[in-house]
Design a protein around this motif. Structure first.
Motif, mmCIF file in Angstrom:
data_model
loop_
_atom_site.group_PDB
_atom_site.id
_atom_site.type_symbol
_atom_site.label_atom_id
_atom_site.label_comp_id
_atom_site.label_asym_id
_atom_site.label_seq_id
_atom_site.Cartn_x
_atom_site.Cartn_y
_atom_site.Cartn_z
ATOM 1 N N GLU A 145 -61.835 -1.873 -13.015
ATOM 2 C CA GLU A 145 -62.322 -0.965 -11.974
ATOM 3 C C GLU A 145 -62.282 0.503 -12.443
ATOM 4 O OE1 GLU A 145 -63.185 -0.864 -8.066
ATOM 5 O OE2 GLU A 145 -64.338 -2.091 -9.443
ATOM 6 N N PRO A 146 -63.314 1.285 -12.120
ATOM 7 C CA PRO A 146 -63.360 2.696 -12.542
ATOM 8 C C PRO A 146 -62.199 3.508 -11.978
ATOM 9 C CG PRO A 146 -65.495 1.954 -11.708
ATOM 10 C CD PRO A 146 -64.515 0.876 -11.385
ATOM 11 N N ILE A 147 -61.752 4.472 -12.772
ATOM 12 C CA ILE A 147 -60.671 5.370 -12.354
ATOM 13 C C ILE A 147 -61.296 6.597 -11.681
ATOM 14 C CG2 ILE A 147 -58.752 6.812 -13.144
ATOM 15 C CD1 ILE A 147 -58.535 4.860 -15.560
ATOM 16 N N LEU A 148 -60.811 6.926 -10.482
ATOM 17 C CA LEU A 148 -61.348 8.072 -9.743
ATOM 18 C C LEU A 148 -60.558 9.344 -10.030
ATOM 19 C CD1 LEU A 148 -62.076 6.406 -6.274
ATOM 20 C CD2 LEU A 148 -63.561 6.590 -8.284
ATOM 21 N N LYS A 149 -59.245 9.234 -10.082
ATOM 22 C CA LYS A 149 -58.399 10.383 -10.447
ATOM 23 C C LYS A 149 -57.084 9.888 -11.026
ATOM 24 C CE LYS A 149 -56.514 11.161 -5.787
ATOM 25 N NZ LYS A 149 -56.244 12.190 -4.754
ATOM 26 N N VAL A 150 -56.371 10.799 -11.696
ATOM 27 C CA VAL A 150 -55.126 10.426 -12.391
ATOM 28 C C VAL A 150 -54.074 11.499 -12.167
ATOM 29 C CG1 VAL A 150 -54.138 9.616 -14.564
ATOM 30 C CG2 VAL A 150 -56.601 9.461 -14.213
ATOM 31 N N SER A 151 -52.821 11.078 -12.070
ATOM 32 C CA SER A 151 -51.700 12.020 -11.986
ATOM 33 C C SER A 151 -50.503 11.427 -12.713
ATOM 34 C CB SER A 151 -51.348 12.312 -10.521
ATOM 35 O OG SER A 151 -51.073 11.112 -9.821
ATOM 36 N N ASN A 152 -49.501 12.259 -12.968
ATOM 37 C CA ASN A 152 -48.252 11.759 -13.543
ATOM 38 C C ASN A 152 -47.492 10.976 -12.481
ATOM 39 O OD1 ASN A 152 -47.906 12.633 -16.315
ATOM 40 N ND2 ASN A 152 -47.915 14.730 -15.531
ATOM 41 N N ALA A 153 -46.908 9.854 -12.864
ATOM 42 C CA ALA A 153 -45.986 9.142 -11.975
ATOM 43 C C ALA A 153 -44.604 9.724 -12.250
ATOM 44 C CB ALA A 153 -46.014 7.647 -12.257
ATOM 45 N N TYR A 201 -57.907 13.300 -18.867
ATOM 46 C CA TYR A 201 -57.804 14.760 -18.792
ATOM 47 C C TYR A 201 -58.815 15.315 -17.790
ATOM 48 C CZ TYR A 201 -57.433 19.622 -20.278
ATOM 49 O OH TYR A 201 -57.239 20.994 -20.300
ATOM 50 N N GLN A 202 -60.026 14.815 -17.832
ATOM 51 C CA GLN A 202 -61.085 15.300 -16.937
ATOM 52 C C GLN A 202 -60.809 14.969 -15.480
ATOM 53 O OE1 GLN A 202 -64.440 13.336 -18.731
ATOM 54 N NE2 GLN A 202 -64.679 14.864 -20.354
ATOM 55 N N LYS A 203 -60.187 13.813 -15.237
ATOM 56 C CA LYS A 203 -59.939 13.377 -13.862
ATOM 57 C C LYS A 203 -58.504 13.614 -13.414
ATOM 58 C CE LYS A 203 -63.584 9.881 -13.978
ATOM 59 N NZ LYS A 203 -63.938 8.444 -13.862
ATOM 60 N N LEU A 242 -53.830 19.164 -11.987
ATOM 61 C CA LEU A 242 -53.376 20.308 -12.795
ATOM 62 C C LEU A 242 -52.048 20.017 -13.491
ATOM 63 C CD1 LEU A 242 -53.901 23.225 -13.657
ATOM 64 C CD2 LEU A 242 -52.700 23.982 -11.582
ATOM 65 N N LEU A 243 -51.113 19.375 -12.775
ATOM 66 C CA LEU A 243 -49.808 19.071 -13.365
ATOM 67 C C LEU A 243 -49.950 18.121 -14.551
ATOM 68 C CD1 LEU A 243 -46.729 19.314 -13.296
ATOM 69 C CD2 LEU A 243 -46.675 17.441 -11.632
ATOM 70 N N LEU A 244 -50.845 17.156 -14.448
ATOM 71 C CA LEU A 244 -51.066 16.222 -15.549
ATOM 72 C C LEU A 244 -51.646 16.947 -16.762
ATOM 73 C CD1 LEU A 244 -51.221 13.389 -16.801
ATOM 74 C CD2 LEU A 244 -53.439 13.110 -15.700
ATOM 75 N N GLY A 273 -46.570 13.621 -20.777
ATOM 76 C CA GLY A 273 -46.220 13.251 -19.412
ATOM 77 C C GLY A 273 -45.071 14.024 -18.800
ATOM 78 N N LYS A 274 -44.674 13.554 -17.625
ATOM 79 C CA LYS A 274 -43.593 14.190 -16.863
ATOM 80 C C LYS A 274 -42.668 13.098 -16.332
ATOM 81 C CE LYS A 274 -41.769 17.771 -14.585
ATOM 82 N NZ LYS A 274 -41.181 18.960 -15.242
ATOM 83 N N CYS A 275 -41.448 13.037 -16.878
ATOM 84 C CA CYS A 275 -40.452 12.064 -16.429
ATOM 85 C C CYS A 275 -39.081 12.536 -16.910
ATOM 86 C CB CYS A 275 -40.763 10.660 -16.969
ATOM 87 S SG CYS A 275 -40.622 10.505 -18.768
ATOM 88 N N TYR A 276 -38.046 11.784 -16.612
ATOM 89 C CA TYR A 276 -36.690 12.196 -16.949
ATOM 90 C C TYR A 276 -36.497 12.369 -18.453
ATOM 91 C CZ TYR A 276 -31.587 12.372 -16.895
ATOM 92 O OH TYR A 276 -30.279 12.770 -17.053
ATOM 93 N N TYR A 277 -37.028 11.415 -19.247
ATOM 94 C CA TYR A 277 -36.857 11.458 -20.697
ATOM 95 C C TYR A 277 -38.092 11.991 -21.432
ATOM 96 C CZ TYR A 277 -32.516 8.744 -20.357
ATOM 97 O OH TYR A 277 -31.241 8.340 -20.080
#
Length: 418
Positions: A119-127, A201-203, A206-208, A224-228
């Motif tokens: 399925e196509p990806i509409l947007k992405v962010s850091n978990a 990157y395109q989708k 800003l934080l990602l 990415g953004k996580c504890y480690y």
């Protein structure tokens, strides 16, 4: 001048002092010996279980006659099949399903697995939650998917403690299918998927984008953004900016986190109580609901098969333990960490249904059926042959552990219908 009587008293006192000294030393040495026995408890159990493997009855070594029925059901329901735009209504309907995160008898599973992969990806962010790098993919119909990227090739052997290394995306994929074969539906659907980092990157929000960079050669990279997560540890796409990973379906609901009674200390010089006390489960039974204890045993059996020794907490949804976060599995096929199985051999309890599910996949059929489904869906090997053989060997250890419990406590004490 000291009288003979006083000399005699001093002599007697001295003798008594010497005797008490030796008694104290004997008690001290016995205590040390007792502690050594306690500390070696898991080692002793491993030796016993290995011996029980050698005398397993043929029913545990040969193909179970009931296996063909299980195979037909899984091949029918879990192989990829074409889907339409309403496919994301299926997991929403599973919210009311009381016996798992998904319904293993639902013929839509294969369609949903294919949608999860393509399925196509509409947007992405850091978990942001957790210790490992993950992305949150947003698909159609507001469906969210967790993406764990690949860090290692499937041939990589992780040395050190059982919890060493980063998450293995292949472990997440294989664990899902292994769970399906064992009739474990308290785990989210997982598939292998490739995503394009340029598209990410395109989708991305800003934080990602702040956790990505582009090399002079044009490759897109992510830390990415996580504890480690660290800027120095990043992943980059191939020549087409593609990265591989595990796509994990997110089922809506509230997760409650509970500390595991068998949590490790994560310190080499310090052992947890369950690692030292052979009667640990006796005291545990006084404060834990019987059915919840059986849940712990179920999960320990599964974790032992995949060698996930990093289950420091449990997630609970719908009142049941979720088999979530299996990325620290299949690290080293050459080692067997027996202590993962501690809830089983310490408590000597197991559900009848769990035992039946384990027996159905005897004789090498556990991994052969996983392979059959995976080769159709993923069209590539997810883990090595060494890891598969190790899974089959661990299954024999589980059979042996249950037989040890039966011999020690009797059938009626070990099995329960809860």
């Amino acid at each position: 001048m000291i009288s003979k009587k006083k000399i005699y008293v001093f002599a007697v006192c001295g003798a008594l002092t010497t005797i008490l000294y030796y008694i104290a030393n004997i008690v001290f040495l016995c205590k040390i010996y007792e502690n050594e026995i306690e500390n070696n408890f898991n080692v002793d159990i491993e030796k016993i279980i290995r011996e029980y493997v050698g005398v397993l009855e043929p029913q545990f070594l040969n193909v179970n006659p009931r296996f063909s029925k299980l195979r037909l059901k899984l091949i029918t329901n879990f192989k990829y099949s074409d889907y339409n735009h309403s496919i994301w209504d299926v997991p929403k309907n599973w919210i009311s399903y009381k016996h798992g995160l998904y319904n293993p008898d639902d013929s839509s599973i294969g369609k949903l697995l294919k949608a999860l992969k393509f399925e196509p990806i509409l947007k992405v962010s850091n978990a942001l939650k957790g210790t490992q790098l993950k992305l949150l993919l947003h698909l159609n119909s507001s469906q969210k998917v967790l993406f764990k990227p690949q860090w290692y090739s499937k041939e990589t052997v992780i040395e050190g403690p059982v919890y060493s290394g980063k998450d293995r995306h292949s472990a997440e994929i294989y664990s899902f299918y292994l769970g399906a074969v064992l009739n474990i539906s308290w785990m989210p659907l997982v598939v292998g998927r490739k995503i394009n980092l340029q598209e990410v990157y395109q989708k991305g929000d800003l934080l990602l984008k702040k956790t990505m960079f582009i090399k002079a050669t044009g490759e897109y990279c992510l830390f990415g953004k996580c504890y480690y997560c660290r800027k120095e540890e990043y992943i980059c796409g191939d020549n087409d900016n593609l990265i591989e990973g595990a796509a994990i379906l997110i089922i809506p609901g509230i997760l409650k986190k509970v500390r595991s009674p068998w949590q490790r200390t994560y310190k080499n010089h310090l052992k947890a109580k369950w690692e030292e006390n052979k009667d640990y489960c006796k005291s545990l039974k006084k404060g834990i609901d019987h059915e919840k204890l059986l849940d712990y045993v179920d999960l320990s059996i599964f974790d032992f098969l995949i060698q996930n020794g990093d289950r420091h907490h449990y997630e609970i949804m719908k009142g049941n333990i979720i088999f979530l976060d299996n990325g620290k599995s299949f690290g080293n096929p050459n080692k067997v960490f027996f202590d993962i199985l501690a809830p089983l051999y310490q408590c000597c309890l197991i559900r009848n249904t769990t035992w039946n599910n384990l027996q159905i996949v005897s004789g090498g059929t556990l991994t052969s059926l996983v392979d059959e489904i995976l080769k159709s869906n993923e069209q590539t090997e997810i883990i090595t042959e060494y890891n598969k053989r190790a899974v089959e060997q661990r299954l024999l250890f589980i059979y042996a552990a249950v037989n040890y419990c039966i011999k020690k406590f009797g059938v009626e004490s070990v099995f329960t219908t809860c």
